[in-house]
Scaffold this motif. Structure first.
Motif, PDB file in Angstrom:
ATOM      1  N   ILE A   1       9.007  -1.112 -15.070  1.00  0.00           N
ATOM      2  CA  ILE A   1       7.945   0.559 -14.145  1.00  0.00           C
ATOM      3  C   ILE A   1       9.588   1.815 -14.676  1.00  0.00           C
ATOM      4  O   ILE A   1      10.685   1.202 -14.844  1.00  0.00           O
ATOM      5  N   ASN A   2       8.999   2.860 -14.213  1.00  0.00           N
ATOM      6  CA  ASN A   2       9.376   3.475 -14.504  1.00  0.00           C
ATOM      7  C   ASN A   2       8.940   4.630 -13.657  1.00  0.00           C
ATOM      8  O   ASN A   2       8.188   5.507 -13.027  1.00  0.00           O
ATOM      9  N   PRO A   3      10.709   4.602 -12.086  1.00  0.00           N
ATOM     10  CA  PRO A   3      10.387   5.843 -11.098  1.00  0.00           C
ATOM     11  C   PRO A   3      10.859   7.301 -11.508  1.00  0.00           C
ATOM     12  O   PRO A   3      11.223   7.830 -10.908  1.00  0.00           O
ATOM     13  N   VAL A   4       9.797   7.898 -12.472  1.00  0.00           N
ATOM     14  CA  VAL A   4      10.641   9.090 -12.724  1.00  0.00           C
ATOM     15  C   VAL A   4       9.714  10.285 -11.105  1.00  0.00           C
ATOM     16  O   VAL A   4       8.209   9.376 -10.489  1.00  0.00           O
ATOM     17  N   VAL A   5      10.813  11.249 -10.895  1.00  0.00           N
ATOM     18  CA  VAL A   5      10.519  12.059 -10.216  1.00  0.00           C
ATOM     19  C   VAL A   5      10.799  12.987 -10.027  1.00  0.00           C
ATOM     20  O   VAL A   5       9.860  14.191  -9.463  1.00  0.00           O
ATOM     21  N   GLY A   6      11.737  13.932 -10.636  1.00  0.00           N
ATOM     22  CA  GLY A   6      11.989  14.775 -10.681  1.00  0.00           C
ATOM     23  C   GLY A   6      11.566  16.125 -11.753  1.00  0.00           C
ATOM     24  O   GLY A   6      10.854  15.482 -12.250  1.00  0.00           O
ATOM     25  N   ARG A   7      11.732  16.958 -11.463  1.00  0.00           N
ATOM     26  CA  ARG A   7      10.677  17.797 -12.422  1.00  0.00           C
ATOM     27  C   ARG A   7      12.134  18.405 -14.475  1.00  0.00           C
ATOM     28  O   ARG A   7      11.869  18.437 -14.617  1.00  0.00           O
TER      29      ARG A   7
ATOM     30  N   MET B   1       0.967  -0.757  -0.092  1.00  0.00           N
ATOM     31  CA  MET B   1      -0.258   0.248   0.296  1.00  0.00           C
ATOM     32  C   MET B   1       0.965   1.189   0.243  1.00  0.00           C
ATOM     33  O   MET B   1       2.336   1.459   0.286  1.00  0.00           O
ATOM     34  N   ILE B   2       0.249   2.161  -0.562  1.00  0.00           N
ATOM     35  CA  ILE B   2       1.167   4.027  -0.653  1.00  0.00           C
ATOM     36  C   ILE B   2       0.269   4.680  -0.161  1.00  0.00           C
ATOM     37  O   ILE B   2      -0.938   4.512  -0.877  1.00  0.00           O
ATOM     38  N   SER B   3       0.091   5.446   0.619  1.00  0.00           N
ATOM     39  CA  SER B   3      -0.941   6.371   1.040  1.00  0.00           C
ATOM     40  C   SER B   3      -0.310   7.645   0.631  1.00  0.00           C
ATOM     41  O   SER B   3       1.169   7.952   0.870  1.00  0.00           O
ATOM     42  N   PHE B   4      -1.101   8.551   0.039  1.00  0.00           N
ATOM     43  CA  PHE B   4      -0.598   9.842  -0.098  1.00  0.00           C
ATOM     44  C   PHE B   4      -1.990  10.821   0.941  1.00  0.00           C
ATOM     45  O   PHE B   4      -2.762  10.945   0.926  1.00  0.00           O
ATOM     46  N   SER B   5      -1.281  12.126   1.130  1.00  0.00           N
ATOM     47  CA  SER B   5      -1.509  13.217   1.762  1.00  0.00           C
ATOM     48  C   SER B   5      -1.335  14.093   0.878  1.00  0.00           C
ATOM     49  O   SER B   5      -0.416  14.744   0.104  1.00  0.00           O
ATOM     50  N   PHE B   6      -2.034  15.554  -0.185  1.00  0.00           N
ATOM     51  CA  PHE B   6      -2.020  16.523  -0.999  1.00  0.00           C
ATOM     52  C   PHE B   6      -2.758  17.185  -0.476  1.00  0.00           C
ATOM     53  O   PHE B   6      -3.235  17.803   0.507  1.00  0.00           O
ATOM     54  N   GLU B   7      -1.492  18.903  -0.035  1.00  0.00           N
ATOM     55  CA  GLU B   7      -2.233  20.540   0.016  1.00  0.00           C
ATOM     56  C   GLU B   7      -1.623  21.425  -1.225  1.00  0.00           C
ATOM     57  O   GLU B   7      -0.084  21.582  -1.133  1.00  0.00           O
TER      58      GLU B   7
ATOM     59  N   ALA C   1      -5.506  19.849  -2.430  1.00  0.00           N
ATOM     60  CA  ALA C   1      -6.271  18.845  -2.730  1.00  0.00           C
ATOM     61  C   ALA C   1      -5.224  18.232  -3.842  1.00  0.00           C
ATOM     62  O   ALA C   1      -5.709  19.677  -4.911  1.00  0.00           O
ATOM     63  N   TYR C   2      -5.069  17.497  -4.346  1.00  0.00           N
ATOM     64  CA  TYR C   2      -5.113  17.022  -5.945  1.00  0.00           C
ATOM     65  C   TYR C   2      -6.515  16.490  -6.436  1.00  0.00           C
ATOM     66  O   TYR C   2      -7.660  15.109  -5.737  1.00  0.00           O
ATOM     67  N   ASN C   3      -6.847  17.068  -7.479  1.00  0.00           N
ATOM     68  CA  ASN C   3      -8.329  16.382  -8.572  1.00  0.00           C
ATOM     69  C   ASN C   3      -9.606  16.158  -7.015  1.00  0.00           C
ATOM     70  O   ASN C   3      -9.926  15.293  -7.010  1.00  0.00           O
ATOM     71  N   GLY C   4      -9.549  16.897  -6.089  1.00  0.00           N
ATOM     72  CA  GLY C   4     -10.173  16.757  -5.274  1.00  0.00           C
ATOM     73  C   GLY C   4      -9.716  15.229  -3.644  1.00  0.00           C
ATOM     74  O   GLY C   4     -10.906  15.614  -2.882  1.00  0.00           O
ATOM     75  N   HIS C   5      -9.090  15.576  -4.254  1.00  0.00           N
ATOM     76  CA  HIS C   5      -8.625  14.728  -2.606  1.00  0.00           C
ATOM     77  C   HIS C   5      -8.285  14.950  -2.074  1.00  0.00           C
ATOM     78  O   HIS C   5      -6.476  15.526  -2.358  1.00  0.00           O
ATOM     79  N   LYS C   6      -8.123  15.305  -0.580  1.00  0.00           N
ATOM     80  CA  LYS C   6      -7.317  15.537   0.238  1.00  0.00           C
ATOM     81  C   LYS C   6      -6.163  14.135   0.744  1.00  0.00           C
ATOM     82  O   LYS C   6      -4.623  14.174   1.001  1.00  0.00           O
TER      83      LYS C   6
ATOM     84  N   PHE D   1       4.553   6.414  -9.147  1.00  0.00           N
ATOM     85  CA  PHE D   1       5.246   7.611 -10.117  1.00  0.00           C
ATOM     86  C   PHE D   1       4.386   8.950 -10.466  1.00  0.00           C
ATOM     87  O   PHE D   1       4.188   9.384 -10.952  1.00  0.00           O
ATOM     88  N   GLU D   2       3.464   8.097 -10.840  1.00  0.00           N
ATOM     89  CA  GLU D   2       2.378   8.584 -12.109  1.00  0.00           C
ATOM     90  C   GLU D   2       1.790  10.048 -11.852  1.00  0.00           C
ATOM     91  O   GLU D   2       1.697  11.152 -11.747  1.00  0.00           O
ATOM     92  N   ILE D   3       1.448   9.273 -10.362  1.00  0.00           N
ATOM     93  CA  ILE D   3       0.903  10.898  -8.799  1.00  0.00           C
ATOM     94  C   ILE D   3       1.850  11.817  -8.768  1.00  0.00           C
ATOM     95  O   ILE D   3       1.306  13.210  -8.609  1.00  0.00           O
ATOM     96  N   ILE D   4       3.074  11.296  -8.267  1.00  0.00           N
ATOM     97  CA  ILE D   4       4.099  12.362  -7.982  1.00  0.00           C
ATOM     98  C   ILE D   4       4.475  13.715  -9.351  1.00  0.00           C
ATOM     99  O   ILE D   4       4.051  14.690  -9.251  1.00  0.00           O
ATOM    100  N   CYS D   5       4.418  12.917  -9.886  1.00  0.00           N
ATOM    101  CA  CYS D   5       4.541  14.011 -11.555  1.00  0.00           C
ATOM    102  C   CYS D   5       3.572  15.007 -12.058  1.00  0.00           C
ATOM    103  O   CYS D   5       3.129  15.839 -11.752  1.00  0.00           O
ATOM    104  N   GLU D   6       2.000  14.017 -12.084  1.00  0.00           N
ATOM    105  CA  GLU D   6       1.175  14.992 -12.200  1.00  0.00           C
ATOM    106  C   GLU D   6       0.509  15.624 -10.847  1.00  0.00           C
ATOM    107  O   GLU D   6       0.216  16.509 -11.564  1.00  0.00           O
ATOM    108  N   TYR D   7       0.726  15.800  -9.895  1.00  0.00           N
ATOM    109  CA  TYR D   7       0.377  16.900  -8.815  1.00  0.00           C
ATOM    110  C   TYR D   7       1.837  17.623  -8.691  1.00  0.00           C
ATOM    111  O   TYR D   7       1.796  18.792  -8.356  1.00  0.00           O
ATOM    112  N   ASP D   8       2.915  17.415  -8.838  1.00  0.00           N
ATOM    113  CA  ASP D   8       4.276  18.389  -9.350  1.00  0.00           C
ATOM    114  C   ASP D   8       4.786  19.277  -8.191  1.00  0.00           C
ATOM    115  O   ASP D   8       3.945  20.469  -8.008  1.00  0.00           O
ATOM    116  N   PRO D   9       4.560  18.031  -7.074  1.00  0.00           N
ATOM    117  CA  PRO D   9       4.895  18.691  -5.704  1.00  0.00           C
ATOM    118  C   PRO D   9       6.192  19.451  -5.515  1.00  0.00           C
ATOM    119  O   PRO D   9       7.178  19.490  -6.186  1.00  0.00           O
TER     120      PRO D   9
END
Length: 935
Positions: free
Chosen positions: A299-305, A218-224, A226-231, A261-269
């Motif tokens: 798997i492509n572990p992209v995280v950088g800007r 499992m991997i949990s996220f928290s956003f601030e 929100a990401y597409n309406g999700h906290k 990895f997709e969520i990290i890149c899309e959210y772009d924190p």
DNA sequence: TGATCTACCTAC
DNA sequence: TAAGGTAGGTAGATCA
């Protein structure tokens, strides 16, 4: 159209055919993430050489094809007062990596030329991105306004769903090729995006998970915000039905990781937060991805800007993670630095600091919960979600980053460097900037050999003076202290690397510190460090003024963080000068600072005790004896004597025939501060801090004060305990609460009998401890100690080592260095250390506690140190026998100057206040933020 | 058994 | 590419 953004991160990229291009990553005022390319900045370093410099320059140019140009420039050398600059070479290379590559080779030129004399390389080990920021007067979290043309942002590729073809994406919102770049003065903070995450692994039999065998489930996220309406979001490594809208079930672990990895890149924190993720989650994911890829997963572990992948490096015991363009913020080390707690598990920290409960699933039960499809599974999911929420809340609600952001802005270092590192990078950053402006070069970092040589010498560095306390209970004690003692000493006496006399001799007089050595006065050469300090001090003053004017709460917080950052920097320079791995290390300088400090406090004592001696209170004036002239019966004479002092503080005991009010003592305090400050060179200042109605001095660095501070129109009072067992984490809570109660009774109530009675009751409770029933009391008997090194490198047995060993054999878990280990002492024979046991184990197995140890070693000795002052003896104690009278206190009715009846009125007044203003003893009240070093 | 050493944590 | 400093109290293990 120019664009404004705040610099979060910086690095460089090699563009084929055109050399290095600096990349600044940031977030714009408009909320868009930016990658800003800055061309035309060249790497360089300096070389001091002997002989014909033109010939040396030519030879270097001809020998190394990486060298672009060699110029002759005039610079001062790093250390020592110098009358004139010296000609040295500035060598520009094509690529940043050429600098370290040819640095060592270049000294061989010396042999080729057969030159005599001293050759030395300067500034060859400064990261290219830092070199850029320093030379362009930019820095971390600084705002820049950039002109240029829009270009395509960096790209990254990743796999699409269900093995579809690679998809291409931009790694940040926009990119610009800068043609002009300028700093914008602003303390504002861009609309940063925060992401926190936490992983759950499925270990073998509840032991430690290992990335080559234990999957991430499992991997949990928290956003601030929100990401597409999700906290929050929770990714599952298996299909599941009937989950809430924040849960994303995946086909398997591989799909889950790709989604991660997709969520990290899309959210772009901008900020990637977690709790211990720097040491655990990030390395684990990285290694797990490698394992899966080796098995043929895609798997492509992209995280950088910049489209780069997740990775980490281990340096000894420390793990460093880099997410290009973003800042990794691990709440654990930040909380360790900011708060003094007994333990730093997420559970304890959340409870203590957020008053939030962590949800828990025992490692042994994880497999069962994971394979469940009902309530247990949902509980597991909630547990995971809560962990990332807590990490986020710790960062945001405790405002952990405010201080670091301010430090970045003030020092010019990048935020990541400051969050990860210590004061070194900030001090060096400031030094490099100022040395550059004053045409002075700086030394490279010392190697291991030189560092350890210096380390051996550093026993020659003497510290502050601690005055022997007048032990016992005193009434009416003034507390005075020097404001920023060491920085003000450096400013007052022009103490600096650049003013120490060790090569050129100035014409006139020099400044001679008590420790020896000589420094030139400011008229001859104003030291660089003193001028940096002066600037920081002025900035701090301005910031404080702005704070007073500020109405907006947010602005106030930012300004407060800024003034705090300035204070931290002010206090960092002295420590740096005596730090063995500093570029600029000077025992002469460090010793000069502390020696002035020592003579200063001794002088202060002399002035107060003897030069002043007595103060006459007449009306609202506090007069010197000679000012007072003829004394009348209305006058109150206050006799002064310094009762204690440590480095930069003096406690002044005030005695007078009758009562003295808080107002009257304050008059004396203000007058003393005035007189002593007037005798000191600018900007040194002795400040009147507070009044202790009663002070209990036990030993050097151990005391308790009943303090009164002016608040609004009245007085606020509290007990302040220093160094005693109540504030020490290696004593149990029962000790601290008992001792706190004793201190309250003694200091405020002046009631020793009641204190004795209280202790008697506590001892009795412990003696009659029933392990089955008194779970709460057992909780209070837990001691903690830090595991400070690898277990095999201890010379003596230690209680927490016994526990670590037990834990390892029972569960396979090995706490990492720096962890605080809780334990209790259990009954039985043998050495104390061998009877330390894990509190959880004790609870589960009903092991009996060593009651005698707690009474004789935990409660009585600290209590005795306090009550002994009043003649209370506990000599005739016999705890081993279970006889009637457990012990006899021999109470010599203390001549408690504290219980004078005639004081009834003022006493009542005081007690009234005590009720209004509840005591704030550290263990009872909310946890206080740890204070700073501040000499 | 007393002196010394090791370890920890704190004050500044 | 890990890390600011010294002074000081206290407890327990270890040494002689």
């Amino acid at each position: 159209m120019p664009m404004d953004f705040q610099i979060l991160d910086a690095d460089y990229q090699i563009v084929n055919g055109s050399g290095p291009v600096i990349r600044l990553f940031g977030r714009g005022a408009d909320g868009k993430s930016v990658c800003c390319f800055v061309p035309d900045f060249e790497p360089y370093f300096y070389l001091k050489a002997s002989g014909d410099l033109h010939a040396v320059a030519r030879l270097i140019k001809d020998t190394f094809e990486q060298v672009q140009k060699v110029e002759i420039v005039k610079k001062f050398e790093p250390v020592g007062y110098q009358k004139t600059k010296k000609e040295i070479l500035r060598i520009t290379t094509r690529l940043p990596r050429d600098v370290p590559e040819i640095r060592d080779e270049i000294l061989k030129i010396r042999d080729v030329l057969g030159a005599e004399g001293d050759w030395q390389i300067y500034e060859s080990d400064i990261l290219f991105r830092n070199r850029f920021l320093i030379d362009r007067d930019l820095g971390g979290m600084v705002w820049v306004s950039v002109e240029g043309k829009s270009v395509e942002p960096p790209r990254y590729f990743r796999t699409g769903p269900a093995g579809s073809s690679l998809r291409e994406n931009f790694a940040c919102d926009s990119a610009i090729l800068a043609s002009g770049l300028k700093r914008v003065e602003s303390l504002a903070i861009a609309p940063l995006k925060y992401l926190a995450f936490d992983i759950e692994c499925l270990p073998h039999d509840g032991g430690m998970p290992s990335p080559d065998v234990s999957p991430i489930i499992m991997i949990s996220f928290s956003f601030e915000p929100a990401y597409n309406g999700h906290k929050t979001l929770i990714l599952l490594a298996k299909p599941a039905a009937g989950m809430d809208g924040d849960v994303i079930p995946c086909r398997d672990e591989t799909e889950m990781l790709n989604r991660f990895f997709e969520i990290i890149c899309e959210y772009d924190p901008d900020i990637v937060a977690g709790y211990n993720h720097q040491d655990f989650d990030i390395p684990y994911i990285t290694d797990r991805v490698k394992t899966l890829i080796a098995k043929g997963e895609v798997i492509n572990p992209v995280v950088g800007r910049d489209g780069s992948q997740m990775g980490y490096r281990r340096f000894g015991l420390i793990t460093r993670t880099e997410l290009k363009g973003r800042v990794v913020v691990d709440a654990l080390p930040l909380i360790r630095r900011a708060f003094s707690l007994k333990q730093y598990t997420l559970r304890v920290v959340s409870k203590e600091l957020l008053n939030r409960e962590k949800l828990d699933v025992a490692p042994m039960e994880m497999e069962e919960y994971w394979n469940d499809s009902g309530d247990k599974f949902k509980k597991f999911v909630d547990y995971s979600r809560r962990d990332s929420e807590l990490a986020m809340e710790l960062v945001l609600e405790l405002r952990l980053l405010d201080k670091y952001i301010a430090l970045a802005q003030v020092s010019g270092s990048l935020l990541q460097e400051i969050v990860d590192g210590g004061q070194t990078s900030m001090v060096e950053n400031l030094l490099l900037r100022e040395f550059r402006r004053k045409d002075r070069v700086i030394l490279p970092k010392p190697g291991d050999e030189l560092s350890s040589e210096r380390y051996d010498m550093s026993s020659d560095l003497k510290g502050g003076e601690v005055l022997e306390p007048k032990k016992g209970l005193l009434e009416n004690v003034l507390i005075l202290d020097y404001k920023s003692l060491y920085p003000t000493i450096m400013m007052a006496h022009n103490l600096c690397y650049t003013t120490v006399v060790n090569r050129d001799r100035p014409d006139g007089e020099t400044i001679k510190p008590p420790s020896g050595g000589e420094f030139v006065p400011p008229e001859v050469f104003r030291g660089i460090v003193p001028s940096i300090l002066e600037d920081l001090l002025n900035q701090r003053g301005d910031t404080k003024k702005r704070m007073k004017r500020a109405s907006d709460e947010n602005e106030c917080r930012v300004l407060d963080a800024t003034q705090l950052a300035l204070k931290i920097l002010l206090n960092s320079f002295y420590g740096y000068s005596g730090y063995a791995r500093a570029r600029l290390y000077s025992l002469t300088l460090a010793n000069a600072v502390t020696s002035f400090g020592r003579s200063n406090i001794l002088n202060t004592r002399e002035i107060i005790n003897n030069t002043i001696g007595k103060i006459v209170l007449r009306g609202s004036a506090a007069l010197l004896l000679e000012e007072a002239g003829e004394l009348s019966s209305q006058d109150k004479i206050v006799e002064l004597s310094v009762a204690y002092g440590d480095t930069d503080s003096v406690f002044v005991h005030c005695r007078s025939g009758g009562d003295i009010s808080l107002e009257e003592i304050s008059l004396v305090g203000n007058r003393l501060s005035e007189i002593v400050s007037a005798s000191l060179p600018d900007p040194m200042e002795l400040e009147f801090e507070s009044v202790a109605k009663r002070a209990l001095l036990i030993a050097k660095k151990r005391y308790a004060l009943w303090l009164f501070e002016p608040k609004n129109s009245g007085w606020e009072n509290k007990i302040k305990v220093k160094g005693m067992e109540t504030v020490r984490r290696d004593w149990c809570e029962l000790t601290s609460i008992t001792l706190n109660r004793v201190l309250e009774l003694v200091l405020i109530e002046g009631d020793v009998d009641q204190a004795v009675e209280h202790v008697r009751k506590v001892v009795n409770d412990v003696r009659n401890l029933d392990p089955g029933r008194d779970a709460e009391l057992i909780e209070k008997l837990v001691l903690t100690r830090t595991l400070t090194r690898k277990p095999d490198s201890y010379k003596n047995k230690q209680p927490h080592l016994t526990v670590v060993e037990n834990l390892r054999t029972r569960t396979g878990i090995m706490p990492s260095i720096g962890t605080r280990i809780p334990f209790v002492i259990i009954a039985g024979k043998g050495l104390f250390v061998e009877r330390a046991e894990d509190p959880d184990y004790v609870r589960e197995h009903n092991v009996s506690i060593d009651v005698d140890y707690y009474i004789k070693k935990q409660i009585l000795p600290p209590v005795e140190r306090i009550l002994g002052v009043f003649g209370v003896k506990m000599s005739s104690l016999d705890f081993d026998s279970k006889q009637k009278g457990l012990f006899d206190f021999e109470v010599n009715k203390p001549e408690v100057k504290t219980q004078e009846k005639e004081k009834a009125s003022s006493q009542k007044e005081l007690e009234g206040m005590v009720q209004e203003e509840k005591l704030q003893c550290p263990e009872n009240g909310r946890v206080e933020q740890r204070s700073l070093f501040d000499f």
